[in-house]
Design an enzyme around this catalytic site. Structure first.
Site, mmCIF file in Angstrom:
data_model
loop_
_atom_site.group_PDB
_atom_site.id
_atom_site.type_symbol
_atom_site.label_atom_id
_atom_site.label_comp_id
_atom_site.label_asym_id
_atom_site.label_seq_id
_atom_site.Cartn_x
_atom_site.Cartn_y
_atom_site.Cartn_z
ATOM 1 C CG ASP A 1 -83.400 10.832 20.309
ATOM 2 O OD1 ASP A 1 -82.249 11.558 20.234
ATOM 3 O OD2 ASP A 1 -84.442 11.588 20.091
ATOM 4 C CE LYS B 1 -85.861 14.532 18.173
ATOM 5 N NZ LYS B 1 -85.349 14.273 19.442
ATOM 6 C CG ASN C 1 -97.036 12.917 30.200
ATOM 7 O OD1 ASN C 1 -96.190 13.765 30.462
ATOM 8 N ND2 ASN C 1 -97.873 12.988 29.580
HETATM 9 P P1 NAP Z 1 -92.344 16.964 23.711
HETATM 10 O O1 NAP Z 1 -92.872 15.848 22.775
HETATM 11 O O2 NAP Z 1 -92.892 18.308 23.384
HETATM 12 O O3 NAP Z 1 -93.076 16.467 25.233
HETATM 13 C C1 NAP Z 1 -92.767 17.439 26.475
HETATM 14 C C2 NAP Z 1 -93.222 16.494 27.560
HETATM 15 O O4 NAP Z 1 -93.222 17.524 28.653
HETATM 16 C C3 NAP Z 1 -94.817 15.865 27.644
HETATM 17 O O5 NAP Z 1 -94.622 14.855 28.324
HETATM 18 C C4 NAP Z 1 -95.498 17.097 28.456
HETATM 19 O O6 NAP Z 1 -96.501 16.546 29.177
HETATM 20 C C5 NAP Z 1 -94.346 17.516 29.251
HETATM 21 N N1 NAP Z 1 -94.619 18.973 29.893
HETATM 22 C C6 NAP Z 1 -94.214 19.955 29.177
HETATM 23 N N2 NAP Z 1 -94.652 21.003 30.110
HETATM 24 C C7 NAP Z 1 -94.992 20.472 31.127
HETATM 25 C C8 NAP Z 1 -95.298 21.036 32.328
HETATM 26 N N3 NAP Z 1 -95.608 22.433 32.726
HETATM 27 N N4 NAP Z 1 -95.587 20.404 33.594
HETATM 28 C C9 NAP Z 1 -95.448 19.123 33.336
HETATM 29 N N5 NAP Z 1 -95.131 18.367 32.185
HETATM 30 C C10 NAP Z 1 -94.842 19.131 31.133
HETATM 31 O O7 NAP Z 1 -90.866 17.097 23.770
HETATM 32 P P2 NAP Z 1 -89.616 16.078 23.564
HETATM 33 O O8 NAP Z 1 -89.308 16.073 22.221
HETATM 34 O O9 NAP Z 1 -90.304 14.820 24.325
HETATM 35 O O10 NAP Z 1 -88.489 16.752 24.491
HETATM 36 C C11 NAP Z 1 -88.450 16.656 26.027
HETATM 37 C C12 NAP Z 1 -87.006 17.369 26.494
HETATM 38 O O11 NAP Z 1 -86.168 16.388 26.175
HETATM 39 C C13 NAP Z 1 -86.673 18.636 25.801
HETATM 40 O O12 NAP Z 1 -86.273 19.278 26.769
HETATM 41 C C14 NAP Z 1 -85.689 18.325 25.061
HETATM 42 O O13 NAP Z 1 -84.713 19.460 24.738
HETATM 43 C C15 NAP Z 1 -85.091 17.079 25.517
HETATM 44 N N6 NAP Z 1 -84.178 16.156 24.521
HETATM 45 C C16 NAP Z 1 -82.848 16.072 24.586
HETATM 46 C C17 NAP Z 1 -82.098 15.492 23.793
HETATM 47 C C18 NAP Z 1 -80.738 15.050 24.016
HETATM 48 O O14 NAP Z 1 -80.073 14.685 23.157
HETATM 49 N N7 NAP Z 1 -80.080 15.559 25.104
HETATM 50 C C19 NAP Z 1 -82.969 14.470 22.603
HETATM 51 C C20 NAP Z 1 -84.082 14.706 22.782
HETATM 52 C C21 NAP Z 1 -84.896 15.661 23.548
HETATM 53 P P3 NAP Z 1 -97.850 16.616 28.342
HETATM 54 O O15 NAP Z 1 -97.990 15.188 27.886
HETATM 55 O O16 NAP Z 1 -99.078 16.778 29.477
HETATM 56 O O17 NAP Z 1 -98.094 17.760 27.452
#
Ligand code: NAP
Length: 285
Positions: free
Chosen positions: A115, A78, A163
């Protein structure tokens, strides 16, 4: 009829695609097929598992096809896809992310991010948000980036960001502080904020792995709305944690998923689908 109009007429079906990695689990084809039936617009929607090294090339190849009209973009592209677009909507300029692209008549690409509006639509529908709500956002990745400006601008929320990697949270505060009240909740200083939040949004990917991001249970009480962007057939790990700590109002991200798709559809066709029963149609059939 000019050349472009002739090409449009010759295309039997408009071509759309979702680019991401992984994508095989995606419900987007089912959602758009449901919208298409409503409006009787027949288009093809394919899933493209893009490779990290080839993503920009794959986008170019897709849009060089005369019949391609638009695309959705998901994890982890994205942010990268911003550079593939010739123009960005104001929302995309603000968030520096794109989850939907439209090919314009001159073949240039316009990127948007739906989003944030998708989340707000669902939060409003569920009465999870009020003007000036005090909101905790867990996570500072692409999804958090996409939703913060809507919460600040549309609802005047005060946002606290927590975070795992503090640098990423700092970056978001820097990006959005001109829009309203947003600050970091540092792990060491959490004890100074021992009160329940109005709304807690889990924008981490922890629920994908059935774990819960670290935050104190005193942030939750029976009045706290708890929303997980992740969605699943059962309660997510985050929602189970919130429920076990007294929360009553819980939601996963199914409604947001449907709403962001509806806004994408509107971006492409200028028609907003009726999504009152889409969650049931998509998830229960
Ligand atoms: P991303 O860019 O990969 O970001 C992941 C986030 O999760 C980061 O802040 C990361 O922290 C944190 N994280 C990952 N593993 C962790 C752990 N073990 N402990 C603590 N924090 C952790 O992913 P994203 O695109 O933001 O997506 C995030 C979620 O939103 C996903 O589950 C996705 O499916 C969901 N989503 C849903 C929709 C919808 O329409 N419903 C739309 C978009 C996204 P760090 O910065 O420390 O790595």
């Amino acid at each position: 009829m000019d050349k472009k109009d002739k090409i449009l007429k010759d295309c039997k079906k408009d071509k759309y695609a979702l680019f991401g990695n992984p994508v095989s689990h995606s419900l987007s084809p089912k959602i758009y097929s449901h919208f298409s039936k409503t409006f009787k617009i027949n288009f093809s929607y394919s899933l493209v598992k893009a490779q990290r090294d080839d993503f920009e090339k794959e986008i170019m190849v897709f849009f060089n096809n005369d019949c391609s009209r638009g695309a959705n973009i998901t994890i982890p592209f994205k942010e990268r896809v911003v550079n593939c677009c010739n123009h960005l909507t104001d929302r995309s300029k603000l968030t520096r992310t794109v989850n939907v692209i439209k090919k314009l008549k001159d073949n240039s690409l316009l990127g948007d991010n739906t989003d944030g509006v998708g989340l707000i639509y669902d939060l409003k529908k569920k009465n999870f948000i009020k003007p000036k709500s005090i909101v905790l956002i867990l996570g500072a990745g692409g999804a958090a980036k996409g939703i913060i400006s809507s919460l600040l601008v549309d609802f005047g929320c005060s946002i606290f960001l927590l975070n795992r990697t503090i640098k990423r949270a700092e970056l978001l505060v820097k990006m959005f502080k001109h829009l309203g009240d947003i600050r970091i909740l540092e792990e060491g200083k959490i004890k100074h904020f021992e009160r329940p939040f109005d709304l807690i949004i889990n924008a981490t990917s922890c629920s994908m792995n059935n774990i819960v991001p670290t935050f104190p249970s005193c942030f939750i009480d029976s009045n706290t709305y708890c929303y997980d962007l992740f969605y699943s057939d059962q309660d997510t790990s985050f929602l189970r944690f919130c429920k076990n700590n007294g929360a009553i109002q819980l939601s996963d991200g199914k409604g947001m998923l449907i709403a962001q798709a509806a806004y994408s559809y509107f971006f492409w066709y200028n028609m907003f689908p009726d999504i009152s029963n889409t969650v049931q149609v998509v998830f229960c059939s």
